[in-house]
Design a protein around this motif. Structure first.
Motif, PDB file in Angstrom:
ATOM      1  N   PRO A 296     -51.719 -43.939  68.596  1.00 36.33           N
ATOM      2  CA  PRO A 296     -50.327 -43.873  68.923  1.00 36.33           C
ATOM      3  C   PRO A 296     -49.734 -44.792  69.459  1.00 36.33           C
ATOM      4  O   PRO A 296     -48.580 -45.194  69.022  1.00 36.33           O
ATOM      5  CB  PRO A 296     -50.211 -42.561  69.831  1.00 36.33           C
ATOM      6  N   ILE A 297     -50.212 -45.776  70.013  1.00 32.79           N
ATOM      7  CA  ILE A 297     -49.696 -46.941  70.673  1.00 32.79           C
ATOM      8  C   ILE A 297     -49.169 -47.954  69.676  1.00 32.79           C
ATOM      9  O   ILE A 297     -48.342 -48.669  69.803  1.00 32.79           O
ATOM     10  CB  ILE A 297     -50.693 -47.590  71.719  1.00 32.79           C
ATOM     11  N   LEU A 298     -49.907 -48.069  68.388  1.00 30.93           N
ATOM     12  CA  LEU A 298     -49.586 -48.848  67.454  1.00 30.93           C
ATOM     13  C   LEU A 298     -48.732 -48.203  66.383  1.00 30.93           C
ATOM     14  O   LEU A 298     -48.389 -49.046  65.568  1.00 30.93           O
ATOM     15  CB  LEU A 298     -50.888 -49.434  66.749  1.00 30.93           C
ATOM     16  N   ASP A 299     -48.518 -46.882  66.583  1.00 28.87           N
ATOM     17  CA  ASP A 299     -47.777 -46.061  65.540  1.00 28.87           C
ATOM     18  C   ASP A 299     -46.472 -46.083  65.454  1.00 28.87           C
ATOM     19  O   ASP A 299     -45.688 -47.147  66.543  1.00 28.87           O
ATOM     20  CB  ASP A 299     -48.371 -44.527  65.808  1.00 28.87           C
ATOM     21  N   GLN A 300     -45.687 -45.664  64.466  1.00 28.36           N
ATOM     22  CA  GLN A 300     -44.173 -45.457  64.483  1.00 28.36           C
ATOM     23  C   GLN A 300     -43.717 -44.056  64.495  1.00 28.36           C
ATOM     24  O   GLN A 300     -44.086 -43.445  63.695  1.00 28.36           O
ATOM     25  CB  GLN A 300     -43.788 -46.417  63.265  1.00 28.36           C
ATOM     26  N   ARG A 301     -43.193 -43.694  65.578  1.00 32.74           N
ATOM     27  CA  ARG A 301     -42.925 -42.238  65.758  1.00 32.74           C
ATOM     28  C   ARG A 301     -43.754 -41.277  65.228  1.00 32.74           C
ATOM     29  O   ARG A 301     -43.455 -40.320  64.503  1.00 32.74           O
ATOM     30  CB  ARG A 301     -41.516 -42.278  64.954  1.00 32.74           C
ATOM     31  N   ASN A 302     -45.273 -41.520  65.693  1.00 33.95           N
ATOM     32  CA  ASN A 302     -46.389 -40.723  65.404  1.00 33.95           C
ATOM     33  C   ASN A 302     -46.316 -40.281  63.820  1.00 33.95           C
ATOM     34  O   ASN A 302     -47.095 -39.346  63.495  1.00 33.95           O
ATOM     35  CB  ASN A 302     -46.021 -39.429  66.134  1.00 33.95           C
ATOM     36  N   ALA A 303     -46.049 -41.416  62.924  1.00 30.31           N
ATOM     37  CA  ALA A 303     -46.120 -41.134  61.346  1.00 30.31           C
ATOM     38  C   ALA A 303     -47.582 -40.821  61.034  1.00 30.31           C
ATOM     39  O   ALA A 303     -47.882 -40.016  60.285  1.00 30.31           O
ATOM     40  CB  ALA A 303     -45.481 -42.236  60.878  1.00 30.31           C
ATOM     41  N   THR A 304     -48.254 -41.716  61.733  1.00 31.44           N
ATOM     42  CA  THR A 304     -49.896 -41.497  61.230  1.00 31.44           C
ATOM     43  C   THR A 304     -50.451 -40.452  61.575  1.00 31.44           C
ATOM     44  O   THR A 304     -51.301 -39.950  60.725  1.00 31.44           O
ATOM     45  CB  THR A 304     -50.595 -42.867  62.051  1.00 31.44           C
ATOM     46  N   ALA A 305     -50.051 -39.773  62.828  1.00 30.57           N
ATOM     47  CA  ALA A 305     -50.742 -38.476  63.224  1.00 30.57           C
ATOM     48  C   ALA A 305     -50.254 -37.368  62.374  1.00 30.57           C
ATOM     49  O   ALA A 305     -50.708 -36.391  61.733  1.00 30.57           O
ATOM     50  CB  ALA A 305     -50.481 -38.043  64.601  1.00 30.57           C
TER      51      ALA A 305
END
Ligand SMILES: [Mn+2]
Length: 321
Positions: A296-305
């Motif tokens: 999540p630190i490297l993510d954009q608005r939780n898109a990956t989750a």
């Protein structure tokens, strides 16, 4: 008298519930297997993306018993640079293995969310142990940009998240290969690597020598996902009780899964990944699922989750029509 027509959603929910059964969520906030902080927040990000709520329309309930305890890297010694935090990772994987096995023993289907990919050593050990007791073996589908087949001697970084597939095959540090008291956890004939596009030189040779079935991005380009998955499923299911799905989200293209520690261009598209999961669901042979490396630190608005949750829904039976 005509029977009242059932709603499409109801029909789908019943079909899925009958096929999938009860689910149990295991969060494993493991970040000892690699150097980027933040991947330990993966389980929270998947909960925040609404996995439990989004499963409801499918008629599925998921029991969440919280996270498996993982020690902080700051509180421990790294140990050998060839396999960093080996003792701690082995300890967590042992615990995870027992919990996954118990869940399957109870007739549930485990959904494991990491955490870095080293957790697969524990998950696969647990799934394999459950079926071993019944005299059965399992297949293993490994979706990843990398092959995760390094050993402490071949690994340039000493990061254990680059070694878990080797460990499942019985290659690697004894602390990891012998979890549950047996090895290997899977037979190479029933292991499929899919989506790979970035391998270390030595690792490339290890993959070739290992005898696992590897489908690279080029194979997917040339043959298409449907064709590749048809072959993959027959390899995974031939003579096994079914297969475990170990999904590293860096297998996806970084444009749809930016929140990963080791992004590599040219990964699975959104639709390719969904087709993969839909075909897994159609096979009705997935024993358990695992999503790893969401950071999540490297993510954009939780898109990956969120994409990870979407994919799990497809894998569990969500359909377009
Ligand atoms: Mn991986």
């Amino acid at each position: 008298m005509t029977k009242p027509k059932r709603h499409w959603g109801e029909i789908q929910a019943r079909r899925v519930r009958e096929r999938v059964g009860r689910l149990r969520f295991f969060g494993v906030p493991m970040d000892l297997g690699q150097d980027r902080r933040g991947v330990d927040m993966g389980p929270s990000a998947v909960r925040a993306a609404g996995l439990a709520t989004k499963l409801q329309p499918l008629g599925l309930e998921i029991q969440d018993e919280g996270d498996v305890l993982v020690p902080s890297p700051e509180a421990r010694e790294m140990g050998s640079h060839k396999a960093k935090f080996l003792a701690e990772i082995a300890e967590v994987c042992e615990e995870l293995s027992l919990r996954v096995e118990a869940s399957l023993d109870a007739g549930e289907r485990p959904i494991v969310v990491g955490g870095d990919h080293s957790i697969a050593i524990g998950t696969v050990a647990g799934v394999s142990a459950h079926f071993k007791k019944r005299g059965q073996s399992i297949g293993l589908l490994w979706v990843d940009a990398h092959a995760d087949m390094n050993t402490p001697d071949s690994s340039p970084s000493g990061n254990v998240h680059g070694m878990p597939l080797a460990c499942c095959l019985g290659i690697g540090p004894e602390e990891l290969t012998t979890i549950g008291g047996f090895e290997p956890k899977v037979d190479r004939d029933h292991v499929v690597l899919l989506g790979i596009r970035n391998l270390d030189d030595v690792e490339r040779e290890l993959v070739k020598k290992s005898g696992v079935h590897a489908f690279t991005m080029r194979d997917l380009d040339v043959r298409g996902m449907a064709d590749v998955m048809e072959e993959a499923l027959s390899l995974l299911c031939d003579g096994t009780a079914g297969f475990h799905v170990s999904f590293d989200v860096d297998g996806l293209d970084p444009s749809i899964a930016p929140g990963v520690g080791t992004p590599v261009r040219g990964g699975l598209t959104f639709r390719e990944a969904h087709l993969l999961m839909e075909m897994i669901s159609d096979s009705n042979k997935a024993l358990s699922f695992e999503m790893t490396e969401i950071n999540p630190i490297l993510d954009q608005r939780n898109a990956t989750a969120e994409v990870a949750v979407d994919l799990l829904l497809s894998g569990l039976g969500k359909r377009i029509l």
